[in-house]
Write an enzyme that holds these catalytic residues in place. Sequence first.
Site, PDB file in Angstrom:
ATOM      1  N   CYS A  79      12.282  36.033  35.229  1.00 11.80           N
ATOM      2  CA  CYS A  79      11.755  34.951  36.273  1.00 11.80           C
ATOM      3  C   CYS A  79      10.294  34.579  36.222  1.00 11.80           C
ATOM      4  O   CYS A  79      10.022  33.621  36.255  1.00 11.80           O
ATOM      5  CB  CYS A  79      12.372  35.295  37.476  1.00 11.80           C
ATOM      6  SG  CYS A  79      13.877  35.946  37.944  1.00 11.80           S
TER       7      CYS A  79
ATOM      8  N   CYS B  61       8.515  31.714  34.218  1.00  7.41           N
ATOM      9  CA  CYS B  61       8.504  30.131  34.865  1.00  7.41           C
ATOM     10  C   CYS B  61       8.067  30.035  36.097  1.00  7.41           C
ATOM     11  O   CYS B  61       7.462  29.111  36.248  1.00  7.41           O
ATOM     12  CB  CYS B  61       9.950  29.625  34.637  1.00  7.41           C
ATOM     13  SG  CYS B  61      10.609  29.424  32.925  1.00  7.41           S
ATOM     14  N   HIS B  62       8.360  31.066  36.860  1.00  4.78           N
ATOM     15  CA  HIS B  62       8.076  30.854  38.319  1.00  4.78           C
ATOM     16  C   HIS B  62       6.724  31.561  38.826  1.00  4.78           C
ATOM     17  O   HIS B  62       6.162  31.220  39.969  1.00  4.78           O
ATOM     18  CB  HIS B  62       9.013  31.387  39.137  1.00  4.78           C
ATOM     19  CG  HIS B  62      10.432  31.006  39.082  1.00  4.78           C
ATOM     20  ND1 HIS B  62      10.461  29.565  39.707  1.00  4.78           N
ATOM     21  CD2 HIS B  62      11.693  31.243  38.191  1.00  4.78           C
ATOM     22  CE1 HIS B  62      11.900  29.205  39.119  1.00  4.78           C
ATOM     23  NE2 HIS B  62      12.747  30.066  38.537  1.00  4.78           N
TER      24      HIS B  62
ATOM     25  N   MET C 210      17.116  26.113  34.204  1.00  5.18           N
ATOM     26  CA  MET C 210      17.495  27.399  34.996  1.00  5.18           C
ATOM     27  C   MET C 210      18.598  27.977  34.369  1.00  5.18           C
ATOM     28  O   MET C 210      19.517  27.207  34.326  1.00  5.18           O
ATOM     29  CB  MET C 210      17.486  27.045  36.440  1.00  5.18           C
ATOM     30  CG  MET C 210      18.015  28.380  37.526  1.00  5.18           C
ATOM     31  SD  MET C 210      16.755  29.648  37.611  1.00  5.18           S
ATOM     32  CE  MET C 210      17.689  30.559  38.529  1.00  5.18           C
TER      33      MET C 210
ATOM     34  N   HIS D 169       1.504  24.337  28.799  1.00  2.37           N
ATOM     35  CA  HIS D 169       2.279  25.459  28.187  1.00  2.37           C
ATOM     36  C   HIS D 169       2.169  25.479  26.873  1.00  2.37           C
ATOM     37  O   HIS D 169       1.120  26.021  26.435  1.00  2.37           O
ATOM     38  CB  HIS D 169       3.764  25.108  28.758  1.00  2.37           C
ATOM     39  CG  HIS D 169       4.474  26.298  28.527  1.00  2.37           C
ATOM     40  ND1 HIS D 169       4.495  27.354  29.106  1.00  2.37           N
ATOM     41  CD2 HIS D 169       5.825  26.399  27.665  1.00  2.37           C
ATOM     42  CE1 HIS D 169       5.428  28.210  28.824  1.00  2.37           C
ATOM     43  NE2 HIS D 169       6.157  27.586  28.016  1.00  2.37           N
TER      44      HIS D 169
ATOM     45  N   HIS E 174       9.086  20.908  26.506  1.00  7.40           N
ATOM     46  CA  HIS E 174       8.847  22.182  25.940  1.00  7.40           C
ATOM     47  C   HIS E 174       8.854  22.096  24.323  1.00  7.40           C
ATOM     48  O   HIS E 174      10.176  22.339  23.760  1.00  7.40           O
ATOM     49  CB  HIS E 174      10.119  23.112  26.552  1.00  7.40           C
ATOM     50  CG  HIS E 174       9.759  24.409  26.092  1.00  7.40           C
ATOM     51  ND1 HIS E 174       9.757  25.083  25.033  1.00  7.40           N
ATOM     52  CD2 HIS E 174       9.025  25.441  27.171  1.00  7.40           C
ATOM     53  CE1 HIS E 174       9.402  26.564  25.056  1.00  7.40           C
ATOM     54  NE2 HIS E 174       8.925  26.697  26.362  1.00  7.40           N
TER      55      HIS E 174
END
Length: 657
Positions: free
Chosen positions: A165, A168-169, A206, A445, A487
Site C-alpha cells: 500500500c 501509492c498511499h 486499486m 512520479h 503512469h
Amino acid sequence: MSLEKIAKISLFLLLSGVALNTFAAGDAKAGRAKAATCFACHGEGGNSLNEKMFPSIAGKGATFLYKQLKAFKDGTRNTPNAALMKPNAATLSEQDMLDLAAYFSSQKAKIKPKDKPSMKNPTSKYEGAPSAVMAGDIIDNQLPKGLRLTSAEFNKAKNIYFQRCAGCHGVLRKGATGKPLTPDITRKLGTDYLANFINFGSPGGMPNWGTSGELSKSEINIMARYIQNEPPTPPEWGMKELTGSWKVFVPVEKRPKKQENKLNLNNLFSVTLRDSGEIALIDGDSKKIVKILKTGYAVHISRLSNSGRYLFVIGRDAKINLIDLWMDTPSTVAEIKVGLEARSVETSKYKGYEDRYAIAGSYWPPQFVIMNGDTLEPLKVVSTRGMTVGTQEYHPEPRVAAIVASHEKPEFIINVKETGKVLMVDYSDIQNLKTTEIETAQFLHDGGWDRTHRYFLSAANKSNKIAVIDSKKGELIKLVDVGAIPHPGRGANFKDPDHGHVWATGHLGDNTISLISTQGRKAWTVVRTLKGQGGGSLFLKTHPKSRNLWVDTPLNPDIKISQSVAVWDIKKLEKGFTVIPIAEMADLGDGPKRVVQPEYNEKGDEVWFSVWNGKNQKSAIVILDDKTRALKKVIKDDRLITPTGKFNVYNTTNDIY
C-alpha cells in the site's frame, strides 16, 4: 376496427417491443461476471455499505441503470460522483451496460444501514496541502473496540501496508497516486466499506487484493481496521545509518579487469522477483536463468552503469545491490541501505563523469543520497522536505520518485513527488552542491526521455499532467494535460503516421493512451488519444525497430483485462488494438496471473512479458515474436517467484524505449 387503426396499433406495439427488448437484452449472468468492479463502491450485489457516498443500486430498474451508465460514459451526467464513474463507464460496451443493468436490477435490495456522514471532497485538502500527522508506534487503546488491534495484528498490518500500500498511499498515508488514508477520512468510511474496497479494488488502479486471492478475509479485516488507526512514524536515516549499512564484498582492485564470462551482456535481462526479494539474471539468447541473486524486497528498478558493466538494483526496502556483470558468475560486490523505503537509483552519464557517482532517492525518509559509483560509499545526503507548488505549504513527506541522469550536463534530474518540484542537481562539485528547482505540478512520479534525450517527460499522476523539462536549458517547457493518473513507466517513443515523432503514456485511472508530439509546431501537445482495454495500466513499450505499441493493464480488476495486453500497429493506429491473451499462453492454472511490463530484447525482435502470480503459485515469462505477435517461448521455473519488472541491459543502458 379499421385497417388504418390496426396498423397504427401494430406499429406502436412493434416499436414498444423493440424498446422493451433493448433494455431486456441484458444478460444478468454475464452482468454478474462484470460486476466485481462495481462492488467496491456500491457493495456486493449493489447494496451499498456507505449510502451517503455511493447509492445502493440493487433492485433498481434495468432501464434506469442502463441510462445512468450511458450518461456517465458520454459525460452528460454531472453528479458529484461523475468524476469517479466516468472512467469506469468509459470502458463499457453497449452490451456491458445492458448486462450490468440486468444483473443489478435482478438483485434484492437489503435494508439500508444507518446513514453515515456525508463527505464533500474529503481528500482535496490532503492532496493540495498535506499537514503533519502526530503518529505513534503504539496501539491506541482509546479507539472503539472494533478498531483496536493486537500487537500481532498491528505488526502484520504494518508489514502488509509496506508491501502492498505505501507506494501509492504514502508512509504517513497522505496519498499521492492513491487516496489519502488518514483516520479523519477512513473512520467516516467505516470498516465494512473499507474491507469491501480492499477486496474488490477499482478500475482506477486499486488492485483487487481479496478477489485475486492475494489477501485473506482475515487480512482484509485487519487492514480495514489498521488504516483507521494513526499511522506510525518511522525513524530517520542519516549518514550514521547509511555508513552502518554500507558493505563492500569485493574491493575495486580485486575485481576483473575484463569480462570473465561468455554471456552476451547486451542481451541479458535483470528480472525482479518481487515477493522473494531476489532478481533473476536471464540470458536473452538461450532464455535460461544465469543466476538468482538475493536483493532487497520487491526490487523496483534495475539500472546500468554507463559502461554496462555494473547493475544497480534497489528494493522497496531501500537496499541497493551493486552487481558486477563481468565476474565469472555475476555477483553482488557492494550494498547499502539508503532508508526504509525507496524506488529509484541512477548513475552519472555525462562525458567525463561516467559512472563516477550513483544516486538513490528514498520514499522514507524523503531524501536523496549521492554515492561513489563503484563502491556505493555514501558521500552526501540531502532532504527533500519543503513547500508544495501552488499553495506553498509545508509537506512532511515529499518522496523522491524517478531519477534520470542528464546527457546535456553533469546533473541528476530528480522528481520530488508531493511538492511537485523537479530538482536539477549539479554533481560537478558535490561539496558545494548546486541545485536548480523547477516548479511543475504535484504528485510527480515516473517518466522518461524523448527520442533526442534532451527533453524529460514526467508524469504528475494525480494532477493528470505530463511535465516537459528541457535538460539543456534547465527549465519547464510545458505542463501537458492528459488522462486520469498517467503512469508511463519510461514512456514510448515512436513516429505517428499523421503527427510525426511522439512520446506516449498510459493511465492508471482510465483507458486512454495519450500521444504527445515532440517536434514542430505541435510540440508538447496531445495529438492523438487512443482508447485501450481499461484503466490500471503501468507500462507501455515499443522499440525503434518495431511497428508495435504494447500496453499492459495489470491493475485492472477485470481478469480478462489484467491477464492480457493490447497491441497497436503504429502505422495503422486508427484501426484500434488487438488483445493478446498472454496469461492463457503461459498455461499456469489458478491465480491472479497479472500480465505486466513489456520489455524488448537487444535486437528489438522479441517482446517479453511477466505473468505475475501469487507467491505460492506458478509464474512465468512469456516471449512473443514482435513481428508476428506469435508465441515464441514460455519460461517456467520454480525459482521465478512473482516476476514483475524486466530490464534488458542494452536498452536500459542506452535509454531505448
